[in-house]
Scaffold this active site. Sequence first.
Site, PDB file in Angstrom:
ATOM      1  NE  ARG A   1      -3.579  -0.061   2.590  1.00 39.99           N
ATOM      2  CZ  ARG A   1      -4.864   0.031   2.918  1.00 39.99           C
ATOM      3  NH1 ARG A   1      -5.391   1.196   3.214  1.00 39.99           N
ATOM      4  NH2 ARG A   1      -5.611  -1.029   2.982  1.00 39.99           N
TER       5      ARG A   1
ATOM      6  CB  THR B   1      -1.936   7.093  -3.291  1.00 37.36           C
ATOM      7  OG1 THR B   1      -1.363   5.769  -3.326  1.00 37.36           O
ATOM      8  CG2 THR B   1      -1.038   8.057  -4.043  1.00 37.36           C
TER       9      THR B   1
ATOM     10  CG  ASP C   1      -2.234  -8.697   9.981  1.00 35.62           C
ATOM     11  OD1 ASP C   1      -1.976  -7.527   9.674  1.00 35.62           O
ATOM     12  OD2 ASP C   1      -1.875  -9.684   9.285  1.00 35.62           O
TER      13      ASP C   1
ATOM     14  CG  ASP D   1       1.006  -9.743  11.815  1.00 34.60           C
ATOM     15  OD1 ASP D   1       1.982  -9.889  11.043  1.00 34.60           O
ATOM     16  OD2 ASP D   1       0.674  -8.642  12.289  1.00 34.60           O
TER      17      ASP D   1
HETATM   18  N1  URA Z   1      -6.217  -7.782   6.546  1.00 36.75           N
HETATM   19  C1  URA Z   1      -6.239  -8.605   7.621  1.00 36.75           C
HETATM   20  O1  URA Z   1      -5.389  -9.454   7.772  1.00 36.75           O
HETATM   21  N2  URA Z   1      -7.237  -8.462   8.507  1.00 36.75           N
HETATM   22  C2  URA Z   1      -8.201  -7.550   8.374  1.00 36.75           C
HETATM   23  O2  URA Z   1      -9.085  -7.482   9.229  1.00 36.75           O
HETATM   24  C3  URA Z   1      -8.148  -6.685   7.256  1.00 36.75           C
HETATM   25  C4  URA Z   1      -7.146  -6.823   6.358  1.00 36.75           C
END
Ligand code: URA
Length: 241
Positions: free
Chosen positions: A136, A140, A232, A235
């Site tokens: 990302r 922007t 996430d 993760d």
């Molecule tokens: N990416 C993730 O791993 N979890 C989310 O909640 C949003 C994007």
Amino acid sequence: FLEDRYRVRLQKIQDYESRVSPGAAGPGKAGGLGRVLVIDHPLIQHKLGLVRDKNTSVKDFRELVQEIAGLMVYEVTRSLSLEEIEVHTPLGPTKAFSLSGKKMAVVPVLRAGLGMVEGILRLIPNAKVGHIGLYRDPHTLEPVEYYCKLPGDIEDRDIYVVDPMLATGGSAAAAIELVKRQGGKRISLVSLIAAPEGVERVRGQHPEVDIFTAALDSHLNDHGYIVPGLGDAGDRLFGTK
Ligand code: URA
């Protein structure tokens, strides 16, 4: 647990869906409208509850994501066409069915999409695998490609772009765009959990793409995480923080 403002958004998607007759558009059928399919099979929902749990270990999380992705394959591949063949059982000849030469490609969006690949390949071991890496842009906030390697004959394949979390939809829409630019035509998106925002964005940019998910959650928080989601996914899959 849907808040009212998101209930309205979800209703919009459901209204949209109700105008699409089931099966009217096969996966990525050119010119047809795609579908949003929430796969509510009890085994998938049971395992999804376990991956949502913040106390689930990295090892279990990893295994569960692969299992859910594998179970989702049943629905994702439901409209593959079959041809009649003849086989010989030990007792004699019979008619049977074979997939009619369909070629498939699984395209994980790095890195969390990797967590779904093995589960899918267990069911369709001959599928080719492409990879798309996006980051990302900090200014922007739009996704920028840093890696894209797809099978050379991508235009002949049914393509499953996989990313466990369909959040803003920015990465998924960009990944689909990359696949299309390399010639991909029959594209489906497979996620474990989707937010209405992500579904809307992908539908807006790629209306013919089928979106398969195991859950349509409430909304995104200010950091772009799906609520309630699972945190996430990258993760939790790789044990990073
Ligand atoms: N990416 C993730 O791993 N979890 C989310 O909640 C949003 C994007």
